[in-house]
Design a protein around this motif. Structure first.
Motif, PDB file in Angstrom:
ATOM      1  N   PHE A  13       7.483 -12.404 -12.914  1.00 22.99           N
ATOM      2  CA  PHE A  13       6.755 -11.525 -11.992  1.00 22.99           C
ATOM      3  C   PHE A  13       6.721 -10.114 -12.561  1.00 22.99           C
ATOM      4  CE2 PHE A  13       8.505 -14.982  -9.547  1.00 22.99           C
ATOM      5  CZ  PHE A  13       7.466 -15.359  -8.724  1.00 22.99           C
ATOM      6  N   SER A  14       5.557  -9.483 -12.469  1.00 26.87           N
ATOM      7  CA  SER A  14       5.381  -8.121 -12.969  1.00 26.87           C
ATOM      8  C   SER A  14       4.749  -7.252 -11.891  1.00 26.87           C
ATOM      9  CB  SER A  14       4.492  -8.109 -14.218  1.00 26.87           C
ATOM     10  OG  SER A  14       5.044  -8.902 -15.243  1.00 26.87           O
ATOM     11  N   ILE A  15       4.984  -5.942 -11.989  1.00 27.11           N
ATOM     12  CA  ILE A  15       4.448  -4.992 -11.013  1.00 27.11           C
ATOM     13  C   ILE A  15       3.333  -4.183 -11.666  1.00 27.11           C
ATOM     14  CG2 ILE A  15       4.986  -2.984  -9.587  1.00 27.11           C
ATOM     15  CD1 ILE A  15       7.801  -4.139  -9.283  1.00 27.11           C
ATOM     16  N   TYR A  16       2.230  -4.100 -10.960  1.00 25.95           N
ATOM     17  CA  TYR A  16       1.012  -3.451 -11.461  1.00 25.95           C
ATOM     18  C   TYR A  16       0.555  -2.450 -10.407  1.00 25.95           C
ATOM     19  CZ  TYR A  16      -3.834  -3.279 -13.285  1.00 25.95           C
ATOM     20  OH  TYR A  16      -5.047  -2.896 -13.802  1.00 25.95           O
ATOM     21  N   ILE A  17       0.282  -1.213 -10.824  1.00 25.39           N
ATOM     22  CA  ILE A  17      -0.190  -0.169  -9.907  1.00 25.39           C
ATOM     23  C   ILE A  17      -1.692  -0.021 -10.044  1.00 25.39           C
ATOM     24  CG2 ILE A  17       0.011   2.239  -9.210  1.00 25.39           C
ATOM     25  CD1 ILE A  17       2.529   0.566  -8.803  1.00 25.39           C
ATOM     26  N   TYR A  18      -2.392  -0.128  -8.915  1.00 24.17           N
ATOM     27  CA  TYR A  18      -3.851  -0.022  -8.917  1.00 24.17           C
ATOM     28  C   TYR A  18      -4.269   1.186  -8.098  1.00 24.17           C
ATOM     29  CZ  TYR A  18      -8.768  -1.300  -8.320  1.00 24.17           C
ATOM     30  OH  TYR A  18     -10.140  -1.303  -8.323  1.00 24.17           O
ATOM     31  N   VAL A  46       0.843  -1.195   0.000  1.00 20.54           N
ATOM     32  CA  VAL A  46       0.000   0.000   0.000  1.00 20.54           C
ATOM     33  C   VAL A  46       0.881   1.250   0.000  1.00 20.54           C
ATOM     34  CG1 VAL A  46      -1.857   1.214   1.202  1.00 20.54           C
ATOM     35  CG2 VAL A  46      -1.715  -1.296   1.313  1.00 20.54           C
ATOM     36  N   SER A  47       0.508   2.245  -0.811  1.00 19.55           N
ATOM     37  CA  SER A  47       1.261   3.499  -0.851  1.00 19.55           C
ATOM     38  C   SER A  47       1.113   4.242   0.474  1.00 19.55           C
ATOM     39  CB  SER A  47       0.760   4.375  -2.005  1.00 19.55           C
ATOM     40  OG  SER A  47      -0.601   4.725  -1.806  1.00 19.55           O
ATOM     41  N   PRO A  48       2.046   5.149   0.808  1.00 20.07           N
ATOM     42  CA  PRO A  48       1.982   5.872   2.083  1.00 20.07           C
ATOM     43  C   PRO A  48       0.677   6.631   2.314  1.00 20.07           C
ATOM     44  CG  PRO A  48       4.143   6.150   1.097  1.00 20.07           C
ATOM     45  CD  PRO A  48       3.298   5.443   0.082  1.00 20.07           C
ATOM     46  N   ASP A  49       0.060   7.142   1.234  1.00 18.37           N
ATOM     47  CA  ASP A  49      -1.203   7.862   1.402  1.00 18.37           C
ATOM     48  C   ASP A  49      -2.414   6.935   1.362  1.00 18.37           C
ATOM     49  OD1 ASP A  49      -1.408   7.178  -1.277  1.00 18.37           O
ATOM     50  OD2 ASP A  49      -1.289   9.232  -2.028  1.00 18.37           O
ATOM     51  N   LYS A  52      -3.068   3.993  -3.391  1.00 21.49           N
ATOM     52  CA  LYS A  52      -2.624   3.142  -4.483  1.00 21.49           C
ATOM     53  C   LYS A  52      -2.072   1.835  -3.925  1.00 21.49           C
ATOM     54  CE  LYS A  52      -1.350   6.900  -7.670  1.00 21.49           C
ATOM     55  NZ  LYS A  52      -1.600   8.026  -6.741  1.00 21.49           N
ATOM     56  N   LEU A  53      -2.129   0.806  -4.751  1.00 26.43           N
ATOM     57  CA  LEU A  53      -1.554  -0.498  -4.406  1.00 26.43           C
ATOM     58  C   LEU A  53      -0.520  -0.874  -5.453  1.00 26.43           C
ATOM     59  CD1 LEU A  53      -4.841  -2.512  -3.640  1.00 26.43           C
ATOM     60  CD2 LEU A  53      -3.441  -1.209  -2.019  1.00 26.43           C
ATOM     61  N   ALA A  54       0.611  -1.347  -4.993  1.00 30.71           N
ATOM     62  CA  ALA A  54       1.580  -1.972  -5.894  1.00 30.71           C
ATOM     63  C   ALA A  54       1.394  -3.480  -5.771  1.00 30.71           C
ATOM     64  CB  ALA A  54       2.999  -1.570  -5.527  1.00 30.71           C
ATOM     65  N   LEU A  55       1.021  -4.119  -6.862  1.00 25.06           N
ATOM     66  CA  LEU A  55       0.730  -5.551  -6.858  1.00 25.06           C
ATOM     67  C   LEU A  55       1.816  -6.298  -7.630  1.00 25.06           C
ATOM     68  CD1 LEU A  55      -3.071  -5.344  -7.775  1.00 25.06           C
ATOM     69  CD2 LEU A  55      -2.030  -5.266  -5.504  1.00 25.06           C
ATOM     70  N   VAL A  56       2.265  -7.409  -7.079  1.00 25.81           N
ATOM     71  CA  VAL A  56       3.216  -8.270  -7.780  1.00 25.81           C
ATOM     72  C   VAL A  56       2.430  -9.428  -8.386  1.00 25.81           C
ATOM     73  CG1 VAL A  56       5.270  -9.706  -7.591  1.00 25.81           C
ATOM     74  CG2 VAL A  56       5.078  -7.630  -6.214  1.00 25.81           C
ATOM     75  N   LEU A  57       2.404  -9.479  -9.701  1.00 28.53           N
ATOM     76  CA  LEU A  57       1.601 -10.458 -10.432  1.00 28.53           C
ATOM     77  C   LEU A  57       2.496 -11.535 -11.037  1.00 28.53           C
ATOM     78  CD1 LEU A  57      -0.823  -8.007 -12.271  1.00 28.53           C
ATOM     79  CD2 LEU A  57      -0.999  -8.950  -9.961  1.00 28.53           C
ATOM     80  N   THR A  58       1.913 -12.699 -11.216  1.00 32.14           N
ATOM     81  CA  THR A  58       2.661 -13.870 -11.679  1.00 32.14           C
ATOM     82  C   THR A  58       2.033 -14.452 -12.938  1.00 32.14           C
ATOM     83  OG1 THR A  58       3.097 -14.394  -9.357  1.00 32.14           O
ATOM     84  CG2 THR A  58       3.578 -16.104 -10.952  1.00 32.14           C
ATOM     85  N   GLU A  59       2.896 -14.904 -13.844  1.00 37.32           N
ATOM     86  CA  GLU A  59       2.407 -15.618 -15.024  1.00 37.32           C
ATOM     87  C   GLU A  59       3.428 -16.683 -15.410  1.00 37.32           C
ATOM     88  OE1 GLU A  59       2.246 -13.412 -18.661  1.00 37.32           O
ATOM     89  OE2 GLU A  59       3.869 -12.088 -18.027  1.00 37.32           O
ATOM     90  N   LYS A  60       2.979 -17.672 -16.129  1.00 39.36           N
ATOM     91  CA  LYS A  60       3.889 -18.715 -16.602  1.00 39.36           C
ATOM     92  C   LYS A  60       4.852 -18.130 -17.619  1.00 39.36           C
ATOM     93  CE  LYS A  60       0.779 -22.628 -15.814  1.00 39.36           C
ATOM     94  NZ  LYS A  60       0.057 -23.765 -16.430  1.00 39.36           N
TER      95      LYS A  60
END
Length: 322
Positions: free
Chosen positions: A56-61, A30-33, A36-44
């Protein structure tokens, strides 16, 4: 949020025993405010000939807008205090992403062509510097701490070298921007030598002088209280908490970094291993060592404790529930 439906990537917790997926750190940051969320996503991994089965990829929500942005491959994202930048690890190096512009750059490459890679990362309070460590590829930290400027091309600078047999880990920048904290077994008189990083230490970046902050404790986790100069700890005090035959119990503590004053918050009310602070600074949230699905919320206002039952069952898996 169904990341598999949207991106073809899974959002999964750290893999359980028997999984064919590697450890990659926390998957939701979770961001300090809190917006926003930084998510670590996985794929084959579809790359031909690759020895790694997953990427692994990083996704901002954005929580309010309910929109997301894919940053790129990487793990272990760390938010900057300004909520607009993100540091993360990829290809054994340190990368920085600008959330607004989408610009991503490698700031620190691998230390050599063999096994050393960037590991722990911490942002300075003014967003201008990043402190980091290296490990040898097997999660064994190299006992040096480095700093690199975010907005220049200056090479990293070694700010601390323990020059001892004691490993160090758990680095965090203090709010004054002039000191770093770290954990080390140096200075310990330990009944349980398997704990490799126990005491909390402080290093002045200006002088290089170090100061031992805790004595005869196993500090499992710690963080910075909103009211400087206090820290919060999940730690076991050796001398009166247990004998050699007893199971060590981690309590919650407050520690003043200026005069080493130690205040005990709990007395065997839970075996705390991981601890964090709520966004408003009013509660400490602790995860129990023996029952990870049990969280305890400790009020810094009145000292009350509330049990928080969460579902951390292993029903999230590649190809399974998302």
């Amino acid at each position: 949020l169904d990341t598999y439906k949207e991106l073809g990537k899974w959002l999964i917790p750290p893999p359980v025993e028997g999984s064919d997926c590697c450890w990659s750190g926390r998957h939701v940051i979770v961001s300090p405010d809190g917006l926003k969320l930084a998510l670590v996503l996985t794929e084959k991994n579809k790359a031909e000939g690759s020895i790694e089965p997953f990427t692994f990829s990083i996704y901002i929500y954005d929580v309010q807008l309910r929109t997301g942005k894919l940053i790129g491959e990487g793990v272990q994202p760390i938010w900057a205090p300004d909520n607009q930048h993100l540091a993360f690890l990829n290809n054994r190096g340190l990368w920085i992403a600008n959330i607004e512009t989408g610009e991503v750059q490698e700031r620190v490459g691998p230390a050599n062509k063999e096994s050393l890679r960037v590991s722990e990362v911490t942002w300075s309070p003014d967003n201008e510097k990043i402190g980091f460590m290296y490990d040898d590829g097997s999660f064994q930290r190299v006992s040096t701490i480095w700093s690199v400027d975010v907005n220049s091309k200056n090479p990293p600078v070694e700010v601390f070298n323990s020059k001892s047999v004691y490993p160090i880990e758990g680095i965090t920048w203090l709010p004054d921007g002039q000191s770093l904290l770290y954990r080390s077994s140096e200075g310990s008189r330990d009944f349980y030598p398997e704990h490799v990083a126990q005491n909390l230490w402080l290093i002045s970046l200006a002088t290089g002088a170090t100061k031992q902050l805790t004595q005869d404790m196993v500090v499992r986790d710690y963080g910075i209280l909103n009211s400087h100069p206090w820290l919060f700890l999940a730690a076991t005090y050796h001398l009166y908490e247990f004998t050699r035959q007893e199971i060590p119990v981690g309590d919650l503590w407050l520690l003043n970094v200026e005069n080493n004053e130690l205040r005990r918050l709990t007395a065997r009310q839970g075996n705390f291993g991981v601890i964090d602070i709520s966004a408003d600074g009013s509660h400490l949230i602790g995860q129990l060592v023996d029952t990870p699905s049990q969280l305890l919320s400790f009020s810094l206002i009145n000292g009350s404790i509330e049990m928080l039952r969460v579902n951390v069952g292993s029903d999230y898996a590649l190809g399974g529930a998302k």
